[in-house]
Design an enzyme around this catalytic site. Structure first.
Site, short mmCIF file in Angstrom:
data_model
loop_
_atom_site.label_atom_id
_atom_site.label_comp_id
_atom_site.label_asym_id
_atom_site.label_seq_id
_atom_site.Cartn_x
_atom_site.Cartn_y
_atom_site.Cartn_z
N ASN A 162 0.82 -1.20 -0.01
CA ASN A 162 0.00 0.01 0.05
C ASN A 162 0.90 1.03 0.15
OD1 ASN A 162 -2.67 1.50 0.64
ND2 ASN A 162 -1.33 2.21 2.22
N GLU A 163 0.89 2.10 -1.02
CA GLU A 163 1.37 3.52 -1.22
C GLU A 163 2.80 3.45 -1.10
OE1 GLU A 163 -2.77 5.79 0.03
OE2 GLU A 163 -0.96 5.91 1.73
N ILE A 164 3.67 2.58 -1.24
CA ILE A 164 5.07 2.81 -0.92
C ILE A 164 5.92 3.42 -2.23
CG2 ILE A 164 7.10 1.42 -0.44
CD1 ILE A 164 5.53 -0.68 1.27
N HIS A 202 -5.41 6.53 -5.37
CA HIS A 202 -5.90 6.88 -4.21
C HIS A 202 -6.22 8.29 -3.87
CE1 HIS A 202 -3.74 3.00 -1.93
NE2 HIS A 202 -4.49 2.78 -3.13
#
Length: 864
Positions: A460-462, A530
């Protein structure tokens, strides 16, 4: 003191219960290691009864040794637990006859959190360093007839990884880890335990999944995997791959491997293979054909048909091992291709493109073992009833319990499964990578039989963090470049290779999102996004109207939970937006003030904190539902809308639709309506009103020819002021713009703030869908004050509440003191002449709760 002694005596009696054991149909002896446990702080001679599966925080609370971490600012008072080591000890008995009969004894811990040293009868067995895998060891040589003593020594998660941090010197950017340095990135432990922007920090340990000792004859089915190879109109071809382990030193000859596949108790395929099992791993494959297969369909498209798979090993009439699971026959294609706009992102299920309607899921409790089967069932029933077809298991929690995926299979909810990495760079050294590879192998093999499983995602979002969050300015160029290289090795190489090897038919993406960023418009047509322009970007909800987003895998808005939940952790003096308790509870960086800023744009000034909480729930619900509807209207450019987030892990101020105590917020109900399989969507563009019809239906593949779309303008007392009827063809599984009207022609001189737009979709004399819309912001509406009547009837499940009104009652909120009471509807508009029956289900509703039901509407929050 007396009360505490009674509790301790009860716990001691529970702990003294004898070990449970059973002989299974495959002649295996299973000793459940769930009784007789005690725990103590390392080095402390005083021990207390423990519950397994469990966690140290749960055991401390149960024994009266810990302040309630959920109350007030007690989070700070319980931080001492994370610095200590803890030991858990039990005894179990093995009969001498069993010891003589079985050649193997396998000690199995399905989950240990996290760093532990296991000792059996004084001898070391194994050391563990990963919360997300089962730990197993052959211990036949350490077992004795009679009493055996088993001890699990847990090391503080912080102290376990501190030497690694000292060696590397990298304080990773795990900013949700509310400590310095950020040690969470070094541990394969649930990231959210260290704190998050919606969660409490409780870094603990424990035997968090079941433990057992299995006595058997040396042959076991280590793994079985059934997958769909091909489907045509009347036949499906399936493949089943088995891994059978023979732990004996000699071959097992004449073993029959039986495979049966059944539907509703009726066998539809059967295969038998006679073989010799060599010592070690043996791989066997089966091919099966199913005539007239019943396909597994996502929620809203048909039934989620499941087939039972049974595998049995038999030698000389004796069963050596067996395995049972369910599978579904379906195809899932993940489409992520370049196109004229950028890069699309969607799923094709059984050949049909799917608009993904769903949400993001986090663990249901910071203390994982408190989540019950009923909690899982309620949550999946809520997803199904709100027309969802996909849930994303977010990468900062855990790989969920088997029941989670079984319910997803049963309810037709596709699962997007993150690997457990979120919002931070991670190490890339060989030991860490080997640990992750073991974790991936275990969980891929555990989950891949589930037909609901749709996609694997690395993190997630790295990747977004590496590109856009300024990490390059926080570290030296050498350290930042190492983070980039380690990212590539971990997520593009290691995890990608694991998915290719163990689940080759499913797709893998290395991150979410990989290119699109909400603050950079040029990227926003590239895959999933996102979208935090709403909330963090402080954009209003209508900002989505003109965007070309491809798949919105996160977007959300915070709210406070309703007052009955706030009162569980706050006293009367704490019930204000700027109290110490509310300030501590708000974990988002911009928090309570931002809610007020949005509220001032959409609503009139609330009179008090109670009204602020109610308006905040409406703000969240209406705003996110507006975004969902916009995403659906932009199909096929946009093919998914997943709001953040479904649930809470403690009583929180958060983005959730359902709070910790299972109370559904306005967001749940409004998102449910915005996900309806057939609906009309309106969009005001300047002086015009666009009319769109959204359909996700596949139950009528023939088009709805000559459907009538009736659009009316009514005043708030139920009088029809104008009406337009359109006759159109509605295509299935599509979004269509049907007409554009000049607002002035619709309103006929009536003020927009004194009317509502009503709509119906009719076909062959049947009303298929109906609803209403407002043409101005809530604060601009000139609403009459409604007079509601209510009638309450007791039912076997709870109560039924019937409401009527003399004029429009906007945003009716039914407040009942019962925590977790399940209301069939809430936060709705009640129109004059409408009779609304709301069922309220709970076994805990009391007569006093019924007397204290409060009903209020938007006009109750302000004075004229």
């Amino acid at each position: 003191m007396k009360h505490r002694i009674v509790i301790l005596l009860i716990l001691l009696l529970i702990a003294m219960q004898p070990t449970r054991s059973q002989t299974t149909p495959d002649n295996t002896r299973v000793i459940e290691l769930d009784r007789g446990w005690n725990f103590a702080a390392e080095g402390d001679s005083l021990s207390y009864p423990a519950v397994v599966p469990g966690t140290v925080h749960a055991d401390l609370l149960r024994n009266g040794l810990l302040d309630n971490p959920f109350y007030g600012t007690n989070e700070e008072k319980v931080a001492w637990v994370e610095t200590k080591g803890w030991s858990y000890t039990t005894t179990f008995t093995v009969d001498a006859d069993d010891l003589a009969r079985y050649s193997c004894a396998r000690l199995i811990f399905e989950g240990l959190d996290t760093f532990a040293r296991i000792v059996l009868n004084g001898e070391p067995v194994m050391q563990t360093d990963n919360m997300f895998v089962a730990w197993e060891k052959e211990v036949r040589d350490k077992i004795v007839a009679g009493k055996n003593t088993l001890t699990v020594h847990f090391i503080s998660p912080l102290k376990a990884v501190e030497p690694i941090y000292r060696l590397t010197g990298i304080d990773y950017p795990a900013d949700n880890d509310r400590s310095t340095p950020h040690l969470s990135a070094y541990a394969r432990k649930a990231p959210y335990h260290y704190g998050w922007d919606w969660g409490i920090r409780l870094v603990g340990c424990g035997i968090w999944r079941p433990a057992r000792l299995v006595l058997y004859d040396g042959c076991r089915i280590d793994d079985a995997f059934t997958r769909t190879l091909h489907i045509d109109s009347d036949r499906a071809r399936l493949a089943t791959d088995l891994t059978i382990v023979n732990e004996n030193h000699q071959a097992a000859e004449g073993v029959e491997v039986l495979l049966t596949i059944a539907k509703a108790g009726k066998k539809v395929a059967r295969s038998t293979r006679r073989c010799t099992l060599q010592p070690g791993e043996n791989r066997i494959g089966f091919s099966s054909e199913i005539e007239h297969p019943q396909l597994w369909q996502p929620n809203g498209w048909g039934k989620a048909h499941l087939y039972d798979v049974d595998i049995t090993l038999v030698q000389n009439g004796r069963t050596l091992g067996s395995k049972h699971y369910q599978t579904g026959i379906r195809t899932i294609e993940f489409v992520n291709e370049r196109d004229s706009l950028g890069r699309n992102f969607y799923f094709r299920i059984n050949g049909q493109p799917l608009f993904a309607k769903g949400t993001n899921y986090i663990p249901q409790d910071i203390i994982l073992t408190r989540v019950t089967p009923d909690d899982y069932t309620r949550l999946f029933r809520a997803m199904k009833e709100s027309h969802m077809n996909l849930v994303r298991v977010w990468g900062g929690g855990v790989y969920e319990d088997d029941l989670f995926y079984q319910l997803a299979d049963r309810y037709g909810i596709l699962v997007w499964q993150d690997f457990m990495f979120a919002c931070s760079a991670y190490p890339g050294d060989p030991d860490f990578l080997d640990n992750v590879a073991r974790e991936a192998r275990y969980n891929i093999r555990r989950l891949r039989n589930h037909p609901s499983l749709a996609l694997w995602c690395g993190n997630n979002e790295i990747y977004e963090g590496l590109k856009y969050w300024g990490w390059n300015r926080r570290y030296t160029p050498e350290t930042f470049e190492k983070m980039r290289r380690d990212y590539h090795t971990l997520f593009r190489d290691t995890l990608a290779a694991c998915v290719r090897r163990y689940d080759p038919q499913r797709s893998y993406i290395h991150t979410s999102p990989d290119s699109a960023n909400w603050g950079r418009p040029a990227t926003q047509t590239q895959g999933d996004i996102h979208y935090w322009g709403i909330w963090y970007g402080q954009e209003m909800f209508d900002a989505m109207d003109t965007l070309q987003l491809r798949f919105v895998s996160e977007f959300g808005f915070e709210s406070f939970p309703e007052m009955k939940t706030l009162r569980t952790f706050a006293g009367p003096d704490d019930l204000s937006i700027d109290s110490d308790v509310m300030t501590h509870r708000q974990k988002s960086s911009i928090g309570n003030e931002l809610i007020m800023e949005y509220m001032q744009h959409y609503y009139r000034q609330p009179r008090n904190f109670d009204d602020f909480v109610y308006l905040g729930l409406l703000l969240q619900g209406h705003g996110i539902a507006y975004g969902i509807e916009t995403n659906r209207r932009q199909r096929p450019v946009c093919m998914g809308s997943l709001y953040w987030q479904l649930n809470d892990s403690w009583p929180a101020i958060s983005w959730s639709a359902i709070d910790y105590y299972k109370n559904k917020k306005a967001l749940y109900y409004h998102a449910r309506d915005a996900f309806a399989p057939l609906m009309l969507s309106t969009f005001v563009r300047g002086d015009s009103l666009e009319i769109h019809v959204l359909s996700d239906r596949l139950d009528r593949l023939d088009r709805l020819d000559q459907a009538q779309i009736v659009v009316g303008i009514d005043d708030f007392h139920g009088n029809r002021l104008n009406s337009v009827t359109l006759e159109r063809t509605i295509r299935p599984n599509a979004s269509q713009r049907m007409a554009t009207f000049a607002l002035a022609d619709l309103l006929k001189g009536h003020p927009a703030n004194e009317v509502l737009l009503t709509w119906q979709i009719r076909h062959d004399g049947e009303t298929l869908a109906h609803g209403h819309k407002f043409l101005v912001l809530p604060k601009e509406l000139k609403l009459p004050r409604p007079h509601l009547t209510k009638a309450i009837e007791t039912t076997p499940q709870g109560i039924a509440l019937t409401l009527t009104t003399d004029c429009l009652a906007k945003d009716v909120f039914i407040e009942i003191p019962t925590q977790g009471a399940d209301l069939s509807d809430n936060f709705f508009d009640l129109l004059p002449g409408e009779r609304k029956v709301v069922t309220i289900e709970s076994t805990d509703i009391t007569p006093d709760d019924i007397d204290r039901i409060r009903i209020r509407t938007l006009t109750d929050t302000y004075e004229e």
